[in-house]
Design a protein around this motif. Structure first.
Motif, PDB file in Angstrom:
ATOM      1  N   VAL A  80       0.968  -0.921  -0.111  1.00  0.00           N
ATOM      2  CA  VAL A  80      -0.198  -0.277   0.105  1.00  0.00           C
ATOM      3  C   VAL A  80       1.091   1.631   0.288  1.00  0.00           C
ATOM      4  O   VAL A  80       0.669   2.366  -0.852  1.00  0.00           O
ATOM      5  CB  VAL A  80      -1.193   0.024   1.465  1.00  0.00           C
ATOM      6  N   MET A 256      -4.887   5.738   8.547  1.00  0.00           N
ATOM      7  CA  MET A 256      -5.098   5.619   6.400  1.00  0.00           C
ATOM      8  C   MET A 256      -6.472   6.267   6.819  1.00  0.00           C
ATOM      9  O   MET A 256      -6.366   6.708   5.464  1.00  0.00           O
ATOM     10  CB  MET A 256      -5.736   4.366   7.069  1.00  0.00           C
ATOM     11  N   LEU A 260      -7.115   8.128   3.038  1.00  0.00           N
ATOM     12  CA  LEU A 260      -9.012   7.889   2.391  1.00  0.00           C
ATOM     13  C   LEU A 260      -9.473   9.038   1.698  1.00  0.00           C
ATOM     14  O   LEU A 260      -9.412   8.791   0.931  1.00  0.00           O
ATOM     15  CB  LEU A 260      -9.220   6.783   3.126  1.00  0.00           C
ATOM     16  N   ARG A 307      -7.874   0.356  -6.157  1.00  0.00           N
ATOM     17  CA  ARG A 307      -7.137  -0.073  -4.528  1.00  0.00           C
ATOM     18  C   ARG A 307      -5.762  -0.794  -5.391  1.00  0.00           C
ATOM     19  O   ARG A 307      -4.882  -0.298  -6.122  1.00  0.00           O
ATOM     20  CB  ARG A 307      -8.102  -1.769  -4.517  1.00  0.00           C
ATOM     21  N   GLN A 319      -6.062  -1.718   0.391  1.00  0.00           N
ATOM     22  CA  GLN A 319      -6.823   0.475   0.432  1.00  0.00           C
ATOM     23  C   GLN A 319      -7.967  -0.062  -0.888  1.00  0.00           C
ATOM     24  O   GLN A 319      -7.465  -0.697  -1.894  1.00  0.00           O
ATOM     25  CB  GLN A 319      -6.228   1.322   0.431  1.00  0.00           C
ATOM     26  N   GLY A 327     -14.438   4.908   1.244  1.00  0.00           N
ATOM     27  CA  GLY A 327     -13.065   4.270   1.368  1.00  0.00           C
ATOM     28  C   GLY A 327     -13.035   3.528   2.310  1.00  0.00           C
ATOM     29  O   GLY A 327     -13.219   3.946   3.401  1.00  0.00           O
ATOM     30  N   ALA A 329     -10.139   1.041   4.067  1.00  0.00           N
ATOM     31  CA  ALA A 329      -8.762   0.789   4.800  1.00  0.00           C
ATOM     32  C   ALA A 329      -8.599  -0.421   5.963  1.00  0.00           C
ATOM     33  O   ALA A 329      -9.652  -0.325   6.548  1.00  0.00           O
ATOM     34  CB  ALA A 329      -7.600   1.511   5.449  1.00  0.00           C
TER      35      ALA A 329
END
Length: 488
Positions: A80, A256, A260, A307, A319, A327, A329
């Motif tokens: 990621v 995260m 996002l 993604r 993600q 979004g 994660a």
């Protein structure tokens, strides 16, 4: 808005204008804990956003020390991290310091590989994985690991290309190792420091950092992840790997969520801070060629979803951005393995829940795979013992026959040994799409697979050696008997 931590409900400062638009936290918890139980994840953290808002941050289960996983538990997000590297480069492009379609050599004069076509590799081709570099032209895990992005660029000098730059997509960490070094040279800052000052800092991702080498650089607060064997999750230290620029970001579910929001809000953070233009964000999320689906640090799949997943041998993460504006994660403290390709399955289940669908509940493939391999291991062991005990009877059957007959019967005994020796290459080709993996890392990937192939190889090699020895002894005895008879 609430956060669930180990079954308790903890209030989080909500947006006054916010109204819950999805399933309740209990429904999310059922999906997450169901996945964790099936897939063998002791702990999972989740962040869900909608547009510019955080709608859910939660931790479930525990880490390898027994401490509860929460929204602030630091965990690696593995590949990621490529989306963070891509964003750093895109910011330099917007500032006029980098041109995406210019050769990498314009910014890294020392960049060269053992293929003259390498001079034509562009910055964009690093980011969309079309440079022509592959794990087969540079075995990035099997070779000695560099200690820094600068060392990684030097190591790449032995690489060749599998295709003309820009013509084929090959996923390899090396592209992003080089991209991290490009950021360092252009900005004059260490890559990790640049992310901290220009990406993590502006977004309020205060718990996030980036490292170069595992396990050397892992922050003290990051607990060991897990490997999986026969239904048990076993704490394990990540093997030594260079992860700078490719999969070295350590973060939390809370951080995260902030990340996002930037991705789903056209490059703008929740407080209005603009990190990147909407056009650059869209370019990162979009493949530049219909021959592949990879953008720049992001991949696309059917239905307009964007993604990227991340896999370590002891942690995995995902993600996912949905067309509806959600979004997702997911951070999990168990590694990639046979029957478990990471947390994408959980991200998909949460996506189904958020969009009004019915999340699937597949079979526990990881456990099933290990139980099958356990059965094969037991069968191989029992057959090996039986065949060793019958070695003399077998040899007596072939003692008077031509030598090629027992040789033909014994040769298949070498197949399990050949399988065990070639397993890293075979697995990389058949399962990893050509990715590199070492024999040590193979043990992290599947204890059960390594155990079965080792037992089968040793058992069959033992049968071959013992049968050959007994047969040779019988032939020598028969020859001696014939000689004695002729003499008398």
């Amino acid at each position: 808005m609430i956060t669930v931590v180990m079954g308790s409900v903890v209030p989080v400062a909500p947006d006054p204008a916010f109204a819950w638009e999805g399933p309740d936290p209990a429904a999310i918890e059922r999906v997450v804990t169901g996945f964790a139980g099936r897939a063998g994840y002791p702990g999972v953290a989740v962040a869900i956003t909608k547009g510019g808002r955080v709608v859910h941050v939660a931790g479930y289960g525990h880490d390898s020390t027994g401490a509860p996983v929460t929204g602030t538990t630091p965990m690696p997000v593995a590949s990621v991290g490529k989306s963070f590297t891509a964003l750093a480069v895109m910011r330099l492009a917007e500032a006029g310091k980098v041109t995406l379609d210019a050769p990498v050599r314009d910014y890294l004069p020392g960049f060269r590989i053992a293929d003259p076509r390498g001079a034509r590799i562009t910055v964009r081709q690093l980011l969309n994985q079309t440079s022509g570099l592959t794990d087969r032209t540079l075995a990035e895990k099997s070779l000695p690991q560099p200690a820094s992005p600068a060392d990684a660029v030097l190591r790449a000098r032995r690489a060749t290309l599998a295709a003309e730059p820009g013509t084929k997509h090959f996923y390899t960490n090396t592209n992003y190792h080089i991209a991290a070094r490009l950021v360092e040279v252009v900005t004059g800052e260490p890559f990790s420091g640049h992310l901290r000052r220009h990406v993590f800092g502006p977004l309020g991702m205060r718990a996030s950092t980036a490292i170069d080498l595992t396990p050397r650089d892992l922050p003290r607060g990051v607990a060991k992840g897990h490997v999986y064997a026969y239904g048990a999750s076993i704490p394990a230290t990540e093997p030594e790997r260079f992860v700078g620029g490719s999969d070295g970001v350590i973060t939390t579910a809370e951080d995260m969520a902030r990340w996002l929001i930037v991705q789903g809000n056209g490059g703008r953070a929740a407080d209005g801070t603009r990190l990147l233009s909407a056009g650059s964000v869209a370019a990162m999320h979009t493949s530049s060629d219909p021959r592949w689906t990879y953008g720049m640090g992001w991949d696309t799949d059917g239905g307009g979803r964007v993604r990227h997943n991340g896999v370590w041998f002891t942690y995995t993460a995902s993600q996912l951005l949905l067309p509806s504006g959600y979004g997702i994660a997911v951070l999990g403290n168990s590694g990639i393995g046979l029957g478990n390709e990471g947390t994408d399955q959980l991200a998909n289940e949460l996506a189904a829940l958020l969009t009004g669908g019915d999340p699937p509940s597949p079979a526990p493939a990881r456990l099933v795979a290990d139980l099958v391999l356990a059965g094969l291991t037991l069968v191989s062991l029992l057959l090996g013992v039986r065949n060793l005990r019958r070695a003399r009877a077998w040899a007596e059957r072939f003692a008077g026959r031509p030598a090629w007959r027992p040789a033909v019967r014994l040769l298949p005994r070498l197949v399990p040994l050949a399988l065990a020796v070639s397993l890293p290459v075979l697995l990389g080709l058949l399962v990893g799409g050509g990715r590199d993996i070492t024999r040590l890392q193979l043990g992290y990937y599947s204890v059960a697979l390594v155990t079965w192939t080792t037992v089968a190889a040793v058992a069959n090699a033992g049968v071959l050696v013992v049968r050959t020895a007994v047969l040779a002894r019988l032939r020598r005895s028969a020859a001696a008997g014939r000689t004695a008879g002729a003499s008398s």
